[in-house]
Design a protein around this motif. Structure first.
Motif, PDB file in Angstrom:
ATOM      1  N   LEU A  89       0.832  -1.198   0.000  1.00  0.00           N
ATOM      2  CA  LEU A  89       0.000   0.000   0.000  1.00  0.00           C
ATOM      3  C   LEU A  89       0.865   1.244   0.000  1.00  0.00           C
ATOM      4  CD1 LEU A  89      -2.644  -0.952   2.716  1.00  0.00           C
ATOM      5  CD2 LEU A  89      -2.962  -1.023   0.269  1.00  0.00           C
ATOM      6  N   ASN A  90       0.327   2.287  -0.598  1.00  0.00           N
ATOM      7  CA  ASN A  90       1.027   3.569  -0.543  1.00  0.00           C
ATOM      8  C   ASN A  90       0.808   4.267   0.794  1.00  0.00           C
ATOM      9  OD1 ASN A  90       1.975   3.289  -3.159  1.00  0.00           O
ATOM     10  ND2 ASN A  90       0.180   4.275  -4.065  1.00  0.00           N
ATOM     11  N   ASP A  91      -0.416   4.171   1.297  1.00  0.00           N
ATOM     12  CA  ASP A  91      -0.745   4.916   2.511  1.00  0.00           C
ATOM     13  C   ASP A  91      -1.513   4.062   3.502  1.00  0.00           C
ATOM     14  OD1 ASP A  91      -3.631   6.717   1.131  1.00  0.00           O
ATOM     15  OD2 ASP A  91      -3.013   4.626   1.032  1.00  0.00           O
ATOM     16  N   GLY A  92      -1.397   2.751   3.424  1.00  0.00           N
ATOM     17  CA  GLY A  92      -2.176   1.880   4.291  1.00  0.00           C
ATOM     18  C   GLY A  92      -1.365   1.154   5.341  1.00  0.00           C
ATOM     19  N   GLU A  93      -0.165   1.632   5.643  1.00  0.00           N
ATOM     20  CA  GLU A  93       0.670   0.939   6.613  1.00  0.00           C
ATOM     21  C   GLU A  93       0.059   0.938   8.013  1.00  0.00           C
ATOM     22  OE1 GLU A  93       3.309  -1.022   6.200  1.00  0.00           O
ATOM     23  OE2 GLU A  93       2.858  -0.720   4.089  1.00  0.00           O
ATOM     24  N   LYS A  94      -0.721   1.982   8.322  1.00  0.00           N
ATOM     25  CA  LYS A  94      -1.360   2.037   9.632  1.00  0.00           C
ATOM     26  C   LYS A  94      -2.345   0.893   9.790  1.00  0.00           C
ATOM     27  CE  LYS A  94      -3.901   5.143  12.723  1.00  0.00           C
ATOM     28  NZ  LYS A  94      -4.528   6.491  12.862  1.00  0.00           N
ATOM     29  N   LEU A  95      -3.139   0.623   8.746  1.00  0.00           N
ATOM     30  CA  LEU A  95      -4.087  -0.489   8.775  1.00  0.00           C
ATOM     31  C   LEU A  95      -3.354  -1.809   8.943  1.00  0.00           C
ATOM     32  CD1 LEU A  95      -6.804  -1.975   8.291  1.00  0.00           C
ATOM     33  CD2 LEU A  95      -6.330  -1.795   5.833  1.00  0.00           C
ATOM     34  N   VAL A  96      -2.352  -2.038   8.118  1.00  0.00           N
ATOM     35  CA  VAL A  96      -1.609  -3.301   8.181  1.00  0.00           C
ATOM     36  C   VAL A  96      -0.937  -3.452   9.539  1.00  0.00           C
ATOM     37  CG1 VAL A  96       0.312  -4.615   7.194  1.00  0.00           C
ATOM     38  CG2 VAL A  96      -1.265  -3.386   5.689  1.00  0.00           C
ATOM     39  N   GLY A  97      -0.421  -2.357  10.078  1.00  0.00           N
ATOM     40  CA  GLY A  97       0.224  -2.414  11.389  1.00  0.00           C
ATOM     41  C   GLY A  97      -0.736  -2.864  12.473  1.00  0.00           C
ATOM     42  N   MET A  98      -1.971  -2.346  12.435  1.00  0.00           N
ATOM     43  CA  MET A  98      -2.949  -2.739  13.451  1.00  0.00           C
ATOM     44  C   MET A  98      -3.406  -4.190  13.256  1.00  0.00           C
ATOM     45  SD  MET A  98      -5.290   0.601  14.326  1.00  0.00           S
ATOM     46  CE  MET A  98      -5.610   1.123  12.645  1.00  0.00           C
ATOM     47  N   LEU A  99      -3.519  -4.621  12.006  1.00  0.00           N
ATOM     48  CA  LEU A  99      -3.888  -6.021  11.757  1.00  0.00           C
ATOM     49  C   LEU A  99      -2.799  -6.958  12.285  1.00  0.00           C
ATOM     50  CD1 LEU A  99      -5.348  -5.822   8.120  1.00  0.00           C
ATOM     51  CD2 LEU A  99      -6.607  -5.889  10.285  1.00  0.00           C
ATOM     52  N   ARG A 100      -1.555  -6.575  12.077  1.00  0.00           N
ATOM     53  CA  ARG A 100      -0.447  -7.388  12.593  1.00  0.00           C
ATOM     54  C   ARG A 100      -0.465  -7.420  14.122  1.00  0.00           C
ATOM     55  NH1 ARG A 100       3.857  -4.636   8.492  1.00  0.00           N
ATOM     56  NH2 ARG A 100       3.633  -6.088   6.734  1.00  0.00           N
ATOM     57  N   ALA A 101      -0.700  -6.266  14.738  1.00  0.00           N
ATOM     58  CA  ALA A 101      -0.737  -6.208  16.199  1.00  0.00           C
ATOM     59  C   ALA A 101      -1.876  -7.076  16.740  1.00  0.00           C
ATOM     60  CB  ALA A 101      -0.906  -4.763  16.655  1.00  0.00           C
ATOM     61  N   GLU A 102      -3.005  -7.074  16.044  1.00  0.00           N
ATOM     62  CA  GLU A 102      -4.145  -7.874  16.461  1.00  0.00           C
ATOM     63  C   GLU A 102      -3.806  -9.363  16.427  1.00  0.00           C
ATOM     64  OE1 GLU A 102      -8.877  -7.604  15.553  1.00  0.00           O
ATOM     65  OE2 GLU A 102      -7.560  -7.667  13.808  1.00  0.00           O
ATOM     66  N   LEU A 103      -3.185  -9.809  15.347  1.00  0.00           N
ATOM     67  CA  LEU A 103      -2.810 -11.215  15.228  1.00  0.00           C
ATOM     68  C   LEU A 103      -1.763 -11.609  16.260  1.00  0.00           C
ATOM     69  CD1 LEU A 103      -2.614 -11.575  11.330  1.00  0.00           C
ATOM     70  CD2 LEU A 103      -4.337 -12.578  12.839  1.00  0.00           C
ATOM     71  N   GLN A 104      -0.785 -10.734  16.479  1.00  0.00           N
ATOM     72  CA  GLN A 104       0.273 -11.055  17.444  1.00  0.00           C
ATOM     73  C   GLN A 104      -0.287 -11.164  18.851  1.00  0.00           C
ATOM     74  OE1 GLN A 104       3.556 -11.901  16.684  1.00  0.00           O
ATOM     75  NE2 GLN A 104       3.326 -12.596  18.812  1.00  0.00           N
ATOM     76  N   GLN A 105      -1.197 -10.250  19.201  1.00  0.00           N
ATOM     77  CA  GLN A 105      -1.803 -10.304  20.526  1.00  0.00           C
ATOM     78  C   GLN A 105      -2.562 -11.610  20.715  1.00  0.00           C
ATOM     79  OE1 GLN A 105      -1.372  -8.336  22.999  1.00  0.00           O
ATOM     80  NE2 GLN A 105      -2.968  -8.946  24.437  1.00  0.00           N
ATOM     81  N   LEU A 106      -3.288 -12.016  19.687  1.00  0.00           N
ATOM     82  CA  LEU A 106      -4.062 -13.248  19.788  1.00  0.00           C
ATOM     83  C   LEU A 106      -3.142 -14.472  19.847  1.00  0.00           C
ATOM     84  CD1 LEU A 106      -6.884 -14.265  20.025  1.00  0.00           C
ATOM     85  CD2 LEU A 106      -7.125 -14.201  17.548  1.00  0.00           C
ATOM     86  N   LEU A 107      -2.039 -14.439  19.109  1.00  0.00           N
ATOM     87  CA  LEU A 107      -1.059 -15.523  19.198  1.00  0.00           C
ATOM     88  C   LEU A 107      -0.500 -15.625  20.614  1.00  0.00           C
ATOM     89  CD1 LEU A 107       0.940 -15.236  15.852  1.00  0.00           C
ATOM     90  CD2 LEU A 107      -0.085 -17.337  16.756  1.00  0.00           C
ATOM     91  N   ASP A 108      -0.198 -14.481  21.206  1.00  0.00           N
ATOM     92  CA  ASP A 108       0.319 -14.482  22.574  1.00  0.00           C
ATOM     93  C   ASP A 108      -0.695 -15.060  23.556  1.00  0.00           C
ATOM     94  OD1 ASP A 108       2.615 -13.312  21.616  1.00  0.00           O
ATOM     95  OD2 ASP A 108       2.070 -11.279  22.218  1.00  0.00           O
ATOM     96  N   LEU A 109      -1.983 -14.835  23.284  1.00  0.00           N
ATOM     97  CA  LEU A 109      -3.041 -15.316  24.178  1.00  0.00           C
ATOM     98  C   LEU A 109      -3.416 -16.771  23.905  1.00  0.00           C
ATOM     99  CD1 LEU A 109      -5.344 -12.149  24.236  1.00  0.00           C
ATOM    100  CD2 LEU A 109      -3.714 -12.896  25.981  1.00  0.00           C
ATOM    101  N   MET A 110      -2.724 -17.377  22.958  1.00  0.00           N
ATOM    102  CA  MET A 110      -2.949 -18.795  22.663  1.00  0.00           C
ATOM    103  C   MET A 110      -1.735 -19.643  23.051  1.00  0.00           C
ATOM    104  SD  MET A 110      -5.056 -19.071  19.087  1.00  0.00           S
ATOM    105  CE  MET A 110      -6.765 -18.548  18.951  1.00  0.00           C
ATOM    106  N   GLU A 111      -0.926 -19.117  23.945  1.00  0.00           N
ATOM    107  CA  GLU A 111       0.245 -19.882  24.393  1.00  0.00           C
ATOM    108  C   GLU A 111      -0.175 -21.159  25.107  1.00  0.00           C
ATOM    109  OE1 GLU A 111       3.427 -19.734  24.021  1.00  0.00           O
ATOM    110  OE2 GLU A 111       3.554 -17.870  22.875  1.00  0.00           O
ATOM    111  N   THR A 112      -1.220 -21.073  25.891  1.00  0.00           N
ATOM    112  CA  THR A 112      -1.749 -22.252  26.588  1.00  0.00           C
ATOM    113  C   THR A 112      -3.264 -22.250  26.460  1.00  0.00           C
ATOM    114  OG1 THR A 112      -2.059 -21.143  28.731  1.00  0.00           O
ATOM    115  CG2 THR A 112       0.118 -22.122  28.292  1.00  0.00           C
ATOM    116  N   GLN A 113      -3.877 -23.420  26.636  1.00  0.00           N
ATOM    117  CA  GLN A 113      -5.328 -23.521  26.561  1.00  0.00           C
ATOM    118  C   GLN A 113      -5.987 -22.692  27.669  1.00  0.00           C
ATOM    119  OE1 GLN A 113      -6.637 -25.346  23.978  1.00  0.00           O
ATOM    120  NE2 GLN A 113      -8.693 -24.605  24.461  1.00  0.00           N
TER     121      GLN A 113
END
Length: 521
Positions: A392-416
């Motif tokens: 994207l030319n100007d969509g890095e903010k969107l992609v950054g938040m999507l990445r942060a969302e996925l990373q947070q959820l990955l961190d919250l799936m460390e254990t059941q």
């Protein structure tokens, strides 16, 4: 159960109702379609004005869990959050307080939030005591009865805040039909029935599920939704897409792409109607439409009419039907290569990627619910890799938040155990947020993922943080917030109607041009 004793408030702000919700020129997944049979996706975007000079009056019923498990800091945190809500409301707004444990109690009718009412409402909240079971259905039924019994409804929006920290012990709240009332639910702590609260929100128009982790304060998520509800600029917002089937015909089929959660109907002529409910100031709704094109008999380039888009909304009690706009795609014998898409086309691809991202979160949650935690983590990792392909030319903010969302959820799936306590509510909040294209508190760091947040929500988040530090400090009212916004941007209140009349003039000139110009097809 009927009440019909709501107080009559003063009229809400009245001003020009023109241009409060507009359609932008559709963008496409490719810059041109082929003359041979082809496919293209168009994104139709509805935008609510950024001005809050004109807004609908708010009728808010808060439904508060005061079961035995709320004793201690949870109850105190909820009370602080309610103090914030009460202090932000104005006489144009009305508030009713309902609490529930084993049964439900309506503590007051819908009251116009005058200075005296603020004192009374604060006393009601301060006097709440936690005890008993958790009958969510009783609390929700009572709140909806308060709204159903309103005598004053014109230019007012009915909304419910429902907060609970436990599992229902009586009744089934899933059986409650909220009708046209938006219900925003808040799951407080790991023991709340997050799936139930998410289902309740999804049954209502525009409602979202919000997660509040153990130890978290309720003021921040409450403030975010309040920032939206105090800036509702339109109700009953809907978009109608009418396929172009004239002869000669370019369109074969038209369907709305999956990835959103709105009421949608299609009639016998293929006309699609999508209902969005309310729009907050500064909000956007994107509808992705897939078109399948027939082979053309032409050999020269031309603009092919695919559909007509028309939106309508209600504001100040009056229906505003807007001028229809054509959805056109250029057809050419030499369409650009797939790897040569323009910036506009990339924004469509980014929107489709966001929808796939949301779908991956839903699939991962279902895997984790089935105890397949590793499969869920692989699914999220694949979604992370897919984001790397978005250019994207100007969509890095969107992609950054999507990445942060996925990373947070990955961190919250460390254990059941961690997933069930915090990961599941985070995922459920993400799903309703993406599905409604509306902000929802996911828990955790609220600054990292601000998807769909409006400027007023950002302001209220900062105010809520300061309020939590010092609840005795002065807090500006919603009217004060409007004055500050107007001072910062004096032409905001008239920019929407001016833009509306300019668009009408341009459309009129285009129609005249089509009448006098020779046909090119």
């Amino acid at each position: 159960m009927a009440f019909n004793d709501d107080e009559k408030p003063p009229a809400s702000n009245v001003g020009s109702t023109k241009g409060l919700v507009t359609i932008t020129t559709p963008t496409y997944s490719k810059d041109a379609a082929a003359l041979t049979a082809d496919e293209v996706t168009a994104v139709v975007e509805l935008n609510a004005t950024s001005s809050t000079a004109v807004r609908e009056g708010l009728d808010l019923v808060v439904v508060l869990d005061v079961s035995g498990s709320m004793r201690g800091e949870k109850l105190q945190s909820m009370k602080r959050a309610m103090q914030f809500v009460i202090m932000k409301l104005t006489p144009v707004d009305r508030l009713s307080v309902v609490s529930f444990s084993s049964s439900a109690t309506r503590h007051c009718p819908l009251r116009s939030v005058t200075q005296q009412a603020q004192t009374d409402l604060k006393a009601i909240v301060d006097g709440l005591v936690a005890n008993g079971g958790t009958n969510i259905k009783a609390g929700l039924d009572t709140a909806l009865a308060v709204i159903a019994g309103r005598a004053t409804t014109k230019a007012r929006t009915p909304n419910v805040f429902l907060m609970s920290d436990g599992q229902q012990t009586d009744g089934d709240a899933r059986q409650v039909d909220p009708g046209n009332v938006a219900v925003y639910t808040f799951g407080f702590g790991k023991d709340a029935d997050h799936a139930l609260l998410s289902d309740i929100a999804k049954k209502s128009p525009g409602g979202t599920f919000n997660s509040v982790p153990d130890g978290g304060n309720v003021s921040a998520p409450f403030s975010q939704l309040l920032g939206g509800l105090l800036t509702i600029v339109a109700q009953d917002v809907q978009l109608t897409l009418t396929p172009k089937t004239d002869d000669p015909r370019d369109l074969d089929t038209m369907t709305v792409a999956p990835g959103t959660d709105y009421t949608q109907t299609t009639d016998g002529d293929g006309v699609i109607t999508i209902k969005f409910g309310t729009l907050f100031s500064g909000e956007t709704r994107k509808v992705a439409v897939n078109f399948t094109l027939l082979e053309s008999s032409d050999t020269d380039d031309y603009d092919a009419p695919l559909a007509e888009a028309q939106h309508s909304y209600t504001v100040q009690g009056a229906v505003q039907n807007q001028t229809p706009q054509d959805i056109l795609i250029n057809r050419t014998a030499n369409p650009p290569a797939e790897d040569a898409v323009s910036g506009k086309a990339r924004t469509v691809l980014a929107e489709m990627a966001r929808r796939q991202h949301a779908g991956a979160i839903g699939e991962a949650r279902e895997m984790a619910d089935g105890k397949k935690l590793e499969d869920a983590r692989y699914k999220l990792s694949d979604a992370q890799n897919a984001l790397e392909d978005i250019v994207l030319n100007d969509g890095e903010k969107l992609v950054g938040m999507l990445r942060a969302e996925l990373q947070q959820l990955l961190d919250l799936m460390e254990t059941q155990e961690l997933y069930e306590a915090e990961g599941r509510p985070y995922a459920l909040a993400s799903e309703t947020s993406h599905g409604r294209q509306r902000y929802a508190a996911r828990g955790g760091d609220m600054d990292a993922v601000r998807l769909f947040a409006t400027p007023r929500m950002d302001t209220y988040l900062e105010q809520a943080k300061k309020f939590e530090e010092d609840p005795t400090a002065p807090l500006p009212s919603a009217d004060d917030d409007v004055k500050e916004e107007m001072a910062a941007n004096p032409i905001a209140a008239i920019s929407a109607p001016i833009a509306f009349y300019i668009r009408v003039a341009i459309q009129a000139l285009q129609e005249i041009e089509q009448l006098v110009a020779p046909s090119t097809k």
